[in-house]
Design an enzyme around this catalytic site. Sequence first.
Site, mmCIF file in Angstrom:
data_model
loop_
_atom_site.group_PDB
_atom_site.id
_atom_site.type_symbol
_atom_site.label_atom_id
_atom_site.label_comp_id
_atom_site.label_asym_id
_atom_site.label_seq_id
_atom_site.Cartn_x
_atom_site.Cartn_y
_atom_site.Cartn_z
ATOM 1 N N GLY A 28 7.346 56.939 47.118
ATOM 2 C CA GLY A 28 8.251 56.768 45.985
ATOM 3 C C GLY A 28 8.788 55.349 45.993
ATOM 4 C CG LEU A 29 9.725 53.519 42.247
ATOM 5 C CD1 LEU A 29 10.520 53.588 40.947
ATOM 6 C CD2 LEU A 29 8.803 52.309 42.252
ATOM 7 C CB SER A 30 12.571 50.162 46.994
ATOM 8 O OG SER A 30 13.651 49.766 47.800
ATOM 9 N N GLY A 33 14.884 57.533 48.228
ATOM 10 C CA GLY A 33 15.414 58.424 49.254
ATOM 11 C C GLY A 33 14.456 58.759 50.376
ATOM 12 C CE LYS A 34 9.829 54.928 50.142
ATOM 13 N NZ LYS A 34 10.735 54.525 49.046
ATOM 14 C CB SER A 35 14.629 55.816 55.024
ATOM 15 O OG SER A 35 13.582 54.872 54.987
ATOM 16 C CB SER A 102 2.191 54.413 50.279
ATOM 17 O OG SER A 102 3.032 55.524 50.194
#
Length: 195
Positions: A28-30, A33-35, A102
Amino acid sequence: MQRANGAINGQDRARMFRQKAVTVWLTGLSGAGKSTIAYELEHRLMALGHACYVLDGDNVRHGLTSDLGFTLEDRRENIRRVAHVAQLMNDAGLIVITALISPMDEDRAMAREIIGHDRFVETYLTASVDDCARRDPKGLYAKARSGAIAAFTGVSAPYEPPAHPDLYVDTANQSKEASVASVFDYLHETVLLTA
């Protein structure tokens, strides 16, 4: 190149850890909420006795990929290296959670090939550029829009959303807790983790 195989196989490790080794590939975009989701999911899994590890864009760029920049070629190499590490960690029986933008579909497809289709859980954190920019504490989107940051994904560099991810998580419209629960529940329903 063929991998070397030891006397212990994946089924042996699955029995020992009481889990199926998979890689949850958060994309997903910066600011999507990935981290945050990766570390919360790791905490929840560990609390239940699951062996897991987070490969976050920041922690891998301090060592494993510290020689790479942010061109499309360097991003592809970053993803290739992380995918190989995830595959090895899966072979060791661990659940891996990656938190990487990614941005390109072909790079995520490469990661799936390296890790293995049966171990790869592509998870798309859907949040628009505007949603991500609103929650951006570092002001990266504003810098990118002003031209201070070149090739910033979603602003001046492309992001190709997954067409058919294994899981969609709408981080723009649900809480962190609900987002983590979505991934956790998916793993329990499809991977059959045991406590």
